[in-house]
Design a protein around this motif. Structure first.
Motif, PDB file in Angstrom:
ATOM      1  N   LEU A  14       0.822  -1.226   0.014  1.00 40.27           N
ATOM      2  CA  LEU A  14       0.080   0.137   0.072  1.00 40.27           C
ATOM      3  C   LEU A  14       0.827   1.235  -0.008  1.00 40.27           C
ATOM      4  N   ARG A  15       2.217   1.117   0.216  1.00 45.31           N
ATOM      5  CA  ARG A  15       3.228   2.277   0.134  1.00 45.31           C
ATOM      6  C   ARG A  15       2.834   3.155   1.193  1.00 45.31           C
ATOM      7  N   VAL A  16       2.709   2.330   2.399  1.00 42.66           N
ATOM      8  CA  VAL A  16       2.533   2.928   3.552  1.00 42.66           C
ATOM      9  C   VAL A  16       3.805   3.067   4.364  1.00 42.66           C
ATOM     10  N   LEU A  17       4.658   1.812   4.260  1.00 44.65           N
ATOM     11  CA  LEU A  17       5.926   1.714   4.622  1.00 44.65           C
ATOM     12  C   LEU A  17       6.865   1.172   3.637  1.00 44.65           C
ATOM     13  N   ALA A  18       8.225   1.408   3.825  1.00 43.86           N
ATOM     14  CA  ALA A  18       9.373   0.957   2.860  1.00 43.86           C
ATOM     15  C   ALA A  18       9.709  -0.363   3.570  1.00 43.86           C
ATOM     16  N   PRO A  19      10.429  -1.252   2.743  1.00 44.39           N
ATOM     17  CA  PRO A  19      10.701  -2.499   3.386  1.00 44.39           C
ATOM     18  C   PRO A  19      11.811  -2.286   4.604  1.00 44.39           C
ATOM     19  N   PHE A  20      12.547  -1.248   4.490  1.00 47.79           N
ATOM     20  CA  PHE A  20      13.438  -0.987   5.540  1.00 47.79           C
ATOM     21  C   PHE A  20      12.557  -0.499   6.867  1.00 47.79           C
ATOM     22  N   ASP A  21      11.477  -0.059   6.736  1.00 48.30           N
ATOM     23  CA  ASP A  21      10.687   0.170   7.973  1.00 48.30           C
ATOM     24  C   ASP A  21      10.155  -0.993   8.491  1.00 48.30           C
ATOM     25  N   VAL A  22       9.681  -1.914   7.774  1.00 46.09           N
ATOM     26  CA  VAL A  22       9.407  -3.067   8.217  1.00 46.09           C
ATOM     27  C   VAL A  22      10.338  -3.761   8.950  1.00 46.09           C
ATOM     28  N   ASP A  23      11.435  -3.941   8.424  1.00 48.61           N
ATOM     29  CA  ASP A  23      12.765  -4.661   9.161  1.00 48.61           C
ATOM     30  C   ASP A  23      12.885  -3.704  10.640  1.00 48.61           C
ATOM     31  N   ARG A  24      12.851  -2.596  10.652  1.00 50.07           N
ATOM     32  CA  ARG A  24      12.961  -1.498  12.004  1.00 50.07           C
ATOM     33  C   ARG A  24      12.041  -2.003  12.903  1.00 50.07           C
ATOM     34  N   VAL A  25      10.802  -2.322  12.461  1.00 50.77           N
ATOM     35  CA  VAL A  25       9.578  -2.684  13.146  1.00 50.77           C
ATOM     36  C   VAL A  25       9.795  -4.015  13.797  1.00 50.77           C
ATOM     37  N   LEU A  26      10.199  -4.907  12.983  1.00 48.83           N
ATOM     38  CA  LEU A  26      10.451  -6.308  13.375  1.00 48.83           C
ATOM     39  C   LEU A  26      11.386  -6.408  14.373  1.00 48.83           C
ATOM     40  N   GLU A  27      12.554  -5.632  14.129  1.00 50.57           N
ATOM     41  CA  GLU A  27      13.714  -5.575  15.308  1.00 50.57           C
ATOM     42  C   GLU A  27      13.124  -4.996  16.448  1.00 50.57           C
ATOM     43  N   ALA A  28      12.298  -3.888  16.397  1.00 51.23           N
ATOM     44  CA  ALA A  28      11.922  -3.342  17.779  1.00 51.23           C
ATOM     45  C   ALA A  28      11.153  -4.347  18.429  1.00 51.23           C
ATOM     46  N   MET A  29      10.113  -5.174  17.575  1.00 48.58           N
ATOM     47  CA  MET A  29       9.399  -6.072  18.378  1.00 48.58           C
ATOM     48  C   MET A  29      10.196  -7.278  18.892  1.00 48.58           C
ATOM     49  N   GLN A  30      11.319  -7.691  18.464  1.00 43.08           N
ATOM     50  CA  GLN A  30      12.051  -8.533  19.084  1.00 43.08           C
ATOM     51  C   GLN A  30      12.798  -8.300  20.490  1.00 43.08           C
ATOM     52  N   ARG A  31      13.020  -6.908  20.658  1.00 41.70           N
ATOM     53  CA  ARG A  31      13.743  -6.192  21.861  1.00 41.70           C
ATOM     54  C   ARG A  31      12.662  -5.965  22.850  1.00 41.70           C
ATOM     55  N   ARG A  32      11.555  -6.005  22.506  1.00 38.83           N
ATOM     56  CA  ARG A  32      10.386  -5.748  23.636  1.00 38.83           C
ATOM     57  C   ARG A  32      10.306  -6.976  24.510  1.00 38.83           C
ATOM     58  N   ARG A  33       9.989  -6.563  25.603  1.00 40.08           N
ATOM     59  CA  ARG A  33       9.712  -7.600  26.578  1.00 40.08           C
ATOM     60  C   ARG A  33       8.680  -8.459  26.672  1.00 40.08           C
ATOM     61  N   ARG A  34       7.445  -7.367  26.343  1.00 37.75           N
ATOM     62  CA  ARG A  34       6.191  -7.913  26.249  1.00 37.75           C
ATOM     63  C   ARG A  34       5.936  -8.064  24.737  1.00 37.75           C
ATOM     64  N   PRO A  35       5.068  -9.103  24.346  1.00 41.96           N
ATOM     65  CA  PRO A  35       4.739  -9.124  22.915  1.00 41.96           C
ATOM     66  C   PRO A  35       3.889  -8.025  22.561  1.00 41.96           C
ATOM     67  N   GLN A  36       4.027  -7.895  21.280  1.00 46.74           N
ATOM     68  CA  GLN A  36       3.141  -6.787  20.872  1.00 46.74           C
ATOM     69  C   GLN A  36       2.970  -6.748  19.248  1.00 46.74           C
ATOM     70  N   LYS A  37       1.835  -6.622  18.658  1.00 47.04           N
ATOM     71  CA  LYS A  37       1.377  -6.686  17.273  1.00 47.04           C
ATOM     72  C   LYS A  37       2.039  -5.736  16.481  1.00 47.04           C
ATOM     73  N   PHE A  38       2.422  -5.989  15.351  1.00 47.85           N
ATOM     74  CA  PHE A  38       3.209  -5.230  14.334  1.00 47.85           C
ATOM     75  C   PHE A  38       2.711  -3.835  14.104  1.00 47.85           C
TER      76      PHE A  38
END
Length: 85
Positions: A14-38
């Motif tokens: 949908l051109r809301v995010l760039a692939p680089f942004d998706v990678d950043r979000v996934l990395e941030a999700m891995q660092r969080r102590r509690r699970p959170q949705k994308f």
């Protein structure tokens, strides 16, 4: 049954995010102590708004016809469907 696309993939489509942004979000999700949705994580990072999440979810759940491939088209379709027009 076809495999469901991931929200990050749809947001790139949908051109809301760039692939680089998706990678950043996934990395941030891995660092969080509690699970959170994308979508929650990306929104907390300031990368998207609630309407972007809703549009991506609508695409993921096949609530929009397959030809709708831009954010504006998806949001317009959802608004039209909501008003009953």
């Amino acid at each position: 049954m076809a495999e469901r696309k991931r929200i990050g993939e749809i947001l790139v489509q949908l051109r809301v995010l760039a692939p680089f942004d998706v990678d950043r979000v996934l990395e941030a999700m891995q660092r969080r102590r509690r699970p959170q949705k994308f979508g929650q994580t990306a929104r907390a990072m300031g990368l998207l708004d609630e309407e972007h999440i809703l549009a991506a979810l609508a695409v993921q759940m096949n609530l929009v016809p397959g030809g709708k491939c831009s954010l504006a088209e998806v949001l317009d379709y959802l608004q039209t469907a909501e008003s009953g027009a």
